[in-house]
Each structure stands twice: as C-alpha cells, then as structure tokens.
Enzyme design. Structure first.
Site, PDB file in Angstrom:
ATOM      1  N   ALA A 156      40.168  39.021  44.026  1.00 15.17           N
ATOM      2  CA  ALA A 156      39.825  40.396  42.932  1.00 15.17           C
ATOM      3  C   ALA A 156      40.288  39.269  41.097  1.00 15.17           C
ATOM      4  O   ALA A 156      40.033  39.624  40.329  1.00 15.17           O
ATOM      5  CB  ALA A 156      40.436  41.610  43.231  1.00 15.17           C
ATOM      6  N   TYR A 180      34.763  43.357  36.901  1.00 13.84           N
ATOM      7  CA  TYR A 180      35.508  44.323  36.314  1.00 13.84           C
ATOM      8  C   TYR A 180      36.005  44.141  34.987  1.00 13.84           C
ATOM      9  O   TYR A 180      35.849  42.953  34.751  1.00 13.84           O
ATOM     10  CB  TYR A 180      36.903  45.074  37.401  1.00 13.84           C
ATOM     11  N   THR A 182      37.867  43.594  33.220  1.00 10.13           N
ATOM     12  CA  THR A 182      38.827  42.827  32.199  1.00 10.13           C
ATOM     13  C   THR A 182      39.170  41.336  32.877  1.00 10.13           C
ATOM     14  O   THR A 182      40.211  40.569  33.011  1.00 10.13           O
ATOM     15  CB  THR A 182      40.133  43.564  32.400  1.00 10.13           C
ATOM     16  N   LYS A 183      38.357  40.939  33.895  1.00  9.43           N
ATOM     17  CA  LYS A 183      38.845  39.982  35.100  1.00  9.43           C
ATOM     18  C   LYS A 183      38.290  38.920  33.748  1.00  9.43           C
ATOM     19  O   LYS A 183      37.776  38.952  33.185  1.00  9.43           O
ATOM     20  CB  LYS A 183      37.904  40.378  35.384  1.00  9.43           C
ATOM     21  N   ASN A 184      38.778  37.195  34.544  1.00  7.15           N
ATOM     22  CA  ASN A 184      38.270  36.323  33.713  1.00  7.15           C
ATOM     23  C   ASN A 184      36.885  35.754  33.831  1.00  7.15           C
ATOM     24  O   ASN A 184      36.337  35.513  33.164  1.00  7.15           O
ATOM     25  CB  ASN A 184      39.228  35.191  35.148  1.00  7.15           C
TER      26      ASN A 184
END
Length: 386
Positions: A156, A180, A182-184
């Site tokens: 994740a 999600y 806020t992910k890279n």
C-alpha cells in the site's frame, strides 16, 4: 501565525480529465478497456506478468488469501505496525493474524523474528513495506520456501520501491497495492494485485467479480451469451473511470518520486539537528518509495506536538498506533500491552509530517522549525508534552 501547511494535496489535472473524457465518450463505465490498459502498464512498470485492478488494497489482500485457499483454521504472520486493513483482511478470509514485532530502525516486519512465530497452522507471511521501504524480501522468501509458506505483500505504501535488487511482487505469490486518496498513485479509492503466477491470476479474475465468467464489457463486445458463476466471488472490480485517473500518473510516477526525495532530504537535514527527534532509516541497497515522512518523538511528547502543530495550521496524522492494542484486536486475539514492545513504542511516538511532491521546500522549513520550537519550549519548561 505560520502559513497553513496541508498534510497532502493531490496532483491531478488536465491529463486525468482527458482520460476521463475518453471513458465518457464510450459505452462502458465499469471494468473495460481502460482498466485493461492500466493493468498492462502497471504490470510492465513492476516487471510482473499480471496485474488486476481492484477497488482497494484490502480487497486485493482478501482475495489473494482466498485464491491461495487460506481460510478458517489457518494463520498468517504479519505486523502490528500497519493500517488495520492488513489484519482485518486476514480475518475476512476466515484466518487468524499472528503478529510479529518490527525492526526498531524501520518499523518493518522483523524477518529475524518470523520463524519463532510459525506453527503447524501457519500458511502465509504478509509483510508490509512501511512508509515505502521494502521489507527484507530475500530473507522472508528463504523462510517461506523452507517452511512451505506463501507470501502476500502489502504494498500500500510502495509501488516504486526496490531492495537488494528486488521489486514488489518479485519474490511473493501476490503483491497488493492501494490507490487511496493520499497514495503516490491515486484514484481516490482503488487498488491492484500483481502476480507472476498464471494459475493464481485466473482465480483472482473470477474472485474480483462475483465468480462470473463474463463481465459487462465482455457481453457488450461479444453480444449476450449465458455466463456462469463458478465460485463464490466478491465485488472488487476496478472501473474505467478509476483506471483513467491512474494512467497519466503512472507515466510520471518516477519523476514525482524524485520530487519526494528532495523533500525527504530537506526534512532529514533540518530535523537531524533536533536531539529528541528520530527518523526511520532506509537500507543501503534500496530505493525508498517515499510515501510518508514520519518522525518519532519520545518522552510522551507526540500527542501534544500534534496539538501544537495543529494550532499553527500544520496538519499531521499518525501512521500508526500499534494495532494489536486496538479494541477489536485486543478482544479478538487476546493481546495486551507489552506483547510487541517495539511496535508499541513506535505507536506512541510516531507522527507523519506534511509530505507530497508539489509541496514547496519552504513548507519543509516551516514544519521543521515549528517542530524544533515546540520541542525546545517543552525542554525549557521542564515539562513533557503528554
């Protein structure tokens, strides 16, 4: 008052809108050609044979366990220093999470402690590449091979990572990813599972959509034919709109990692001057995916530090409190304080600072100076911040 500093801001714009417009111009909004395009690109990026787009990393882990026939009566070794979904996905499959303490300098699952936790019921190891640094996958693979166990990676936090020449999914049966908010790599909600196993991907493809042998896109393309449901599946399929948001980002992912590295170096330089701040380390032969920038502050200072930063309009989060002490796991598994002391200490000390690729370097200075001033004021007054 300091300039407001958000914890995260996405970097989405015209390229993503153009891809979405392309979806809207066609007949299929659900799983279709755009998802297939993303899956090919993602598999190529990782160097894996297969990738399937799904609705979340949680779903990816759940159905990977099911595809490996792991369920009631089985145990899966994992870490207490993670988001709760790592362990709840194991429970959703009917198996039992067995926690192992973490490395004191990284927060990653400590491979040296894994073997002692293996029992006759153990079926798999589920490492989490915390913050973006990969676990010691070579050591875990050696244990798994010797003891006849599967490995499912929780990636994740880690798409871009490399360690000891190993990339996500290379030494595991399945690697699970989160997209999600806020992910890279993000589409708000979403995920993927990658694998080199042809037999596993066929089962995963059925599991992600109710066990059905035909999708809506298949029926549109081929005309209606009767389909079958060959096993109990789930509603985990990614849609074309999510894939459209991901495709342009995947093309610039490595460039964005370079921007994160600049921010991380600036943070490290500034925060290394504060004696009461520690930072997770990396490894010599590793590419860190730099999903988060956490610090550890001791002596009961963390919660008050967060409150004081909030007063200065600096947003932070906690990644993570040790999950074995959360009510659900403590009740279900019988855990108590002291079971995993390294994870517990990290859970009491950690705070994730603002960190995203378009963040100005001056924000790093604002945040770092605020942390230094707050902790210095506490030392001067002789009080803890708890």
């Amino acid at each position: 008052m300091s300039q407001p500093v958000p914890f995260y801001r996405h970097d989405l714009g015209r390229p993503e809108l153009d891809e979405i417009a392309d979806v809207f111009a066609g007949p299929i909004l659900t799983t279709g050609d755009k998802v297939a395009q993303f899956e090919r690109m993602f598999a190529d990026y990782l160097g894996r044979r297969h990738a399937l787009g799904v609705t979340s990393c949680t779903g990816a882990i759940h159905m990977s366990l099911l595809a490996l026939d792991i369920g009631p009566g089985d145990e899966v070794i994992t870490t207490p220093m993670t988001f709760i979904a790592t362990a709840t996905a194991i429970q959703e499959a009917g198996a039992t999470p067995v926690f192992v303490d973490v490395e004191p300098d990284t927060g990653n699952l400590d491979a040296a402690r894994v073997e002692a936790a293996i029992t006759p019921r153990t079926r798999a190891i589920l490492p989490v590449h915390l913050y973006g640094l990969m676990c010691d996958m070579r050591a875990l693979r050696e244990i798994a091979d010797r003891r006849g166990l599967a490995i499912i990676e929780d990636c994740a936090h880690c798409v871009e990572g490399v360690r000891d020449g190993v990339r996500p999914g290379q030494l595991s049966d399945a690697a699970c990813f989160s997209f999600y908010a806020t992910k890279n790599l993000t589409c708000g909600e979403g995920g993927a599972v990658a694998t080199d196993r042809d037999d596993l991907v066929d089962k995963l493809r059925l599991l992600r959509l109710h066990g059905m042998t035909k999708t809506a896109a298949d029926r549109h393309r081929e005309g209606y034919v009767h389909w079958d449901a060959t096993l109990l599946g789930w509603k985990y399929n990614m849609d074309n709109i999510q894939a459209a948001i991901l495709i342009p980002q995947l093309k610039r992912l490595d460039a964005k990692l370079g921007e994160r590295e600049k921010l991380a170096r600036r943070y490290a330089d500034k925060l290394s001057e504060i004696s009461t701040v520690r930072m997770p380390t990396t490894r010599a032969d590793a590419v860190h995916a730099r999903h988060l920038f956490p610090i550890w502050v001791g002596e009961g200072q963390r919660d008050r530090l967060i409150a004081e930063l909030n007063k200065r309009q600096i947003q932070t989060v906690v990644n993570y409190r040790a999950i074995h002490l959360l009510t659900h796991f403590a009740d279900a598994l019988g855990h108590r304080a002291g079971d995993f002391p390294i994870a517990e200490r990290m859970g009491d000390e950690t705070v994730s600072l603002p960190f995203y690729p378009t963040m100005p370097l001056e924000f790093v200075d604002i945040v770092s100076d605020a942390v230094a001033n707050i902790l210095q004021a506490a030392r001067t007054s002789g009080a803890t911040l708890s």
